[in-house]
Design a protein around this motif. Structure first.
Motif, short mmCIF file in Angstrom:
data_model
loop_
_atom_site.label_atom_id
_atom_site.label_comp_id
_atom_site.label_asym_id
_atom_site.label_seq_id
_atom_site.Cartn_x
_atom_site.Cartn_y
_atom_site.Cartn_z
N PHE A 103 105.20 97.95 -43.70
CA PHE A 103 104.69 97.74 -42.33
C PHE A 103 103.63 96.54 -42.30
O PHE A 103 103.21 96.39 -43.11
N TYR A 104 103.63 95.59 -41.30
CA TYR A 104 102.58 94.72 -41.06
C TYR A 104 101.48 94.91 -39.97
O TYR A 104 101.82 95.31 -39.13
N VAL A 105 100.38 94.66 -40.70
CA VAL A 105 99.12 94.91 -39.92
C VAL A 105 98.31 93.78 -40.00
O VAL A 105 98.46 92.62 -40.80
N SER A 106 97.17 93.57 -38.98
CA SER A 106 96.41 92.57 -38.74
C SER A 106 95.37 92.74 -39.75
O SER A 106 94.98 93.79 -40.15
N PRO A 107 94.59 91.57 -40.06
CA PRO A 107 93.31 91.67 -40.95
C PRO A 107 92.47 92.59 -40.09
O PRO A 107 92.33 92.13 -39.00
N ALA A 113 101.06 92.87 -45.65
CA ALA A 113 101.98 94.21 -45.88
C ALA A 113 101.49 95.48 -46.42
O ALA A 113 100.34 95.30 -47.24
N MET A 114 101.71 96.44 -45.67
CA MET A 114 101.45 97.70 -46.42
C MET A 114 102.72 98.25 -46.59
O MET A 114 103.67 98.60 -46.00
N GLY A 115 102.76 99.14 -47.61
CA GLY A 115 104.14 100.00 -48.01
C GLY A 115 103.96 101.23 -48.16
O GLY A 115 102.85 101.93 -48.55
#
Lengths: 149, 119
Positions: B33-37, B54-56
């Motif tokens: 998943f991709y998230v913002s700072p 990136a978060m897995g």
């Protein structure tokens, strides 16, 4: 820089000596230009700062770095400009985070032995102030002076 | 110190660069998943990172980057089914491109993230 603007100096890891001198110098320059200056840093960086300026002649307000990030994300505060100090990948990463979450105009203050390589990592919108300075702060001061006018 | 350091965690990479950490998560997770700072996890940790972060998810484990100013970037794993569920839900709400493979989305998002946050 307008009078009353809020300026944030975001210090990175304090292991490179010129950072402390540059932060105090820049704080004074910004205060003289009418800005309200806050310095964010790690616990160690803030302790160094407070021992260097124990009576707060140059540094008025400080905040722990991660608390500063949290406050901006939660929209409790923000700044007009941010000078992000960096000499390593982690410093660039923190500055990129600030660039993404804050509306501040960003300045990347880049120093250390690998200043030029670190500068190449900065791909977010920021005015770069780059000097290969470790112990001698004068090259960095000169670059800051050019930007501050 | 964030609560993250007080939790039971696995350490997969230590003192590395942020981009290397992102690649590790992309290559070693079942889902990415991709998230913002500034994305908040575990109640009090705001993610530090160069967008897109990136978060897995690997089984029950959430794999993510943890940045320390003096020590670089770490890749940590913590069992966190609730956080993974939240990421899946938020990912479903995210507008999708026609051919929405995760890696392509990340590349497309990289340029637009900053503009998004500046608005």
């Amino acid at each position: 820089m307008k009078s009353g603007d809020r300026a944030l100096l975001m210090m990175g890891c304090p292991e490179v000596p010129v950072q402390m001198a540059a932060a105090i110098y820049l704080s004074l320059r910004l205060e003289k230009a009418g800005a309200d200056v806050t310095v964010a840093g790690t616990d160690a960086a803030l302790k160094l700062l407070k021992m260097t300026d124990p009576e707060g002649h140059y540094i008025k307000d400080t905040i722990e770095l991660d608390q500063c990030i949290a406050d901006i994300v939660e929209k409790k505060t923000d700044y007009n400009c941010c000078f992000a100090f960096m000499h390593n990948d982690a410093g660039v990463t923190y500055a990129a985070t600030m660039s993404a979450i804050s509306g501040a105009k960003m300045y990347a203050v880049i120093f250390g032995r690998n200043a030029e390589a670190v500068a190449e990592l900065v791909d977010f919108p920021a005015e770069k102030i780059v000097a290969k300075a470790v112990h001698n702060p004068i090259p960095l001061k000169n670059k800051i002076d050019r930007v501050m006018g | 110190m964030s609560c993250v350091e007080e939790m039971k965690y696995n350490l997969y990479l230590e003192r590395t660069g942020f981009k290397e950490a992102r690649e590790y998560i992309k290559d070693n997770s079942d889902e990415v998943f991709y998230v913002s700072p500034g994305y908040k996890i575990f109640g009090d940790y705001y993610l530090i990172g160069v967008p897109p972060i990136a978060m897995g998810a690997r089984g029950k484990e959430l794999i993510f980057t943890y940045v320390k100013p003096c020590h670089g970037t770490f890749v940590m794993g913590i069992e966190a089914e609730e956080e993974i569920r939240r990421l899946r839900e938020e990912d479903l709400k995210r507008p999708k491109a026609k051919s929405d493979k995760i890696s392509q989305t990340a590349v497309a998002s990289a340029a637009s993230y900053r503009e998004l946050w500046k608005k």
